[in-house]
Design a protein around this motif. Sequence first.
Motif, PDB file in Angstrom:
ATOM      1  N   ILE A 165      23.764 -13.432  25.861  1.00  0.00           N
ATOM      2  CA  ILE A 165      23.460 -14.850  25.707  1.00  0.00           C
ATOM      3  C   ILE A 165      24.727 -15.645  25.438  1.00  0.00           C
ATOM      4  CG2 ILE A 165      22.146 -16.540  24.380  1.00  0.00           C
ATOM      5  CD1 ILE A 165      20.071 -14.338  23.895  1.00  0.00           C
ATOM      6  N   GLN A 169      25.920 -18.734  27.678  1.00  0.00           N
ATOM      7  CA  GLN A 169      26.228 -20.050  27.123  1.00  0.00           C
ATOM      8  C   GLN A 169      27.628 -20.512  27.509  1.00  0.00           C
ATOM      9  OE1 GLN A 169      25.407 -18.887  23.064  1.00  0.00           O
ATOM     10  NE2 GLN A 169      23.467 -19.998  23.015  1.00  0.00           N
ATOM     11  N   LEU A 172      27.585 -21.560  31.176  1.00  0.00           N
ATOM     12  CA  LEU A 172      26.916 -22.852  31.365  1.00  0.00           C
ATOM     13  C   LEU A 172      27.811 -23.990  30.887  1.00  0.00           C
ATOM     14  CD1 LEU A 172      23.328 -21.844  30.214  1.00  0.00           C
ATOM     15  CD2 LEU A 172      23.915 -22.713  32.481  1.00  0.00           C
ATOM     16  N   ASN A 173      28.452 -23.814  29.747  1.00  0.00           N
ATOM     17  CA  ASN A 173      29.357 -24.852  29.239  1.00  0.00           C
ATOM     18  C   ASN A 173      30.499 -25.117  30.210  1.00  0.00           C
ATOM     19  OD1 ASN A 173      27.897 -25.294  26.897  1.00  0.00           O
ATOM     20  ND2 ASN A 173      29.155 -23.934  25.627  1.00  0.00           N
ATOM     21  N   THR A 179      25.406 -26.307  26.204  1.00  0.00           N
ATOM     22  CA  THR A 179      24.546 -25.530  25.317  1.00  0.00           C
ATOM     23  C   THR A 179      24.892 -25.757  23.856  1.00  0.00           C
ATOM     24  OG1 THR A 179      25.989 -23.566  25.199  1.00  0.00           O
ATOM     25  CG2 THR A 179      24.465 -23.707  27.077  1.00  0.00           C
ATOM     26  N   PRO A 182      28.506 -21.944  21.523  1.00  0.00           N
ATOM     27  CA  PRO A 182      27.845 -20.663  21.802  1.00  0.00           C
ATOM     28  C   PRO A 182      27.565 -19.884  20.519  1.00  0.00           C
ATOM     29  CG  PRO A 182      29.629 -21.027  23.358  1.00  0.00           C
ATOM     30  CD  PRO A 182      29.738 -22.113  22.318  1.00  0.00           C
ATOM     31  N   LEU A 186      19.019 -17.882  22.155  1.00  0.00           N
ATOM     32  CA  LEU A 186      18.389 -18.597  23.264  1.00  0.00           C
ATOM     33  C   LEU A 186      17.479 -19.689  22.703  1.00  0.00           C
ATOM     34  CD1 LEU A 186      18.146 -18.621  26.359  1.00  0.00           C
ATOM     35  CD2 LEU A 186      16.189 -17.078  26.129  1.00  0.00           C
ATOM     36  N   ASN A 189      18.709 -25.916  23.035  1.00  0.00           N
ATOM     37  CA  ASN A 189      19.862 -26.453  23.759  1.00  0.00           C
ATOM     38  C   ASN A 189      20.227 -25.581  24.952  1.00  0.00           C
ATOM     39  OD1 ASN A 189      20.087 -28.582  21.978  1.00  0.00           O
ATOM     40  ND2 ASN A 189      21.675 -27.627  20.741  1.00  0.00           N
ATOM     41  N   THR A 190      20.165 -24.269  24.750  1.00  0.00           N
ATOM     42  CA  THR A 190      20.491 -23.355  25.848  1.00  0.00           C
ATOM     43  C   THR A 190      19.442 -23.437  26.947  1.00  0.00           C
ATOM     44  OG1 THR A 190      21.620 -21.862  24.311  1.00  0.00           O
ATOM     45  CG2 THR A 190      20.979 -20.948  26.445  1.00  0.00           C
ATOM     46  N   ARG A 191      18.168 -23.491  26.564  1.00  0.00           N
ATOM     47  CA  ARG A 191      17.112 -23.607  27.573  1.00  0.00           C
ATOM     48  C   ARG A 191      17.240 -24.923  28.346  1.00  0.00           C
ATOM     49  NH1 ARG A 191      12.974 -19.953  27.652  1.00  0.00           N
ATOM     50  NH2 ARG A 191      12.794 -18.523  25.889  1.00  0.00           N
ATOM     51  N   ALA A 193      20.059 -26.506  28.935  1.00  0.00           N
ATOM     52  CA  ALA A 193      21.196 -26.328  29.837  1.00  0.00           C
ATOM     53  C   ALA A 193      20.797 -25.499  31.050  1.00  0.00           C
ATOM     54  CB  ALA A 193      22.350 -25.672  29.091  1.00  0.00           C
TER      55      ALA A 193
END
Length: 230
Positions: A165, A169, A172-173, A179, A182, A186, A189-191, A193
Amino acid sequence: WAGAMGHVQFMPTVFLRHAVDGDGDGKRDLWNSLPDAMMSAGHFLQDLGWNGDYRWGREVLLPAEFDYSLADGRKLPLEQWRTLGVTDAFGNKLANEPIEAALVVPAGHRGPAFLAYKNFNVIMGWNRSEFYAIAVGHLADRIAGAGKLQTPPPEDMPALSRNNILTLQEALNEQGFDTGKPDGILGPNTRSAIRGYQSENGLVADGYPGDTVLDALGVDLTPETSGSDT
């Protein structure tokens, strides 16, 4: 869970505020007294705001071509979910109750869907995991006589470690889908993103890190030899 206490895994501060003597022996013993442990758990949930007139939530069915971006934590009246084609797990209309609910799809669009009521957030006050809260709610339903989930989780769900994870993260960032810092969790914010990434890349925006997302972002699910979460 360093410091968690007894059958119900209370933290010390929770024990001091919410533990009760359920068997009348003058002690609050969460280790050796099930009455103490269970009554303390109920007392804690009550203090968190549990409403005994309503359930925690329920499994639901979603119509074809459903907009999974609605599973972002927003709360809508049951009437509005009915208008969007959401039914109970057996295809029946949702109850005509003046309450709000949030849609939760913990395993993505291929897994079960749930409408979560206020009591779901109460369970989350105990443990901030959606999977935990759903497991507790569903277990309570089963104890009360309900059957199994109508839509079980996919058998090929990836087993994500904390390091997986974190990698997700960070990726994605780097691609502009924020997110936050990091942390290997999960969370919302992560969902969010992930949904942004999915929408931009023509995928179902369910906020779930399925194989397509993981592969595209370079998250290696090869079992780790050390430091992985179990």
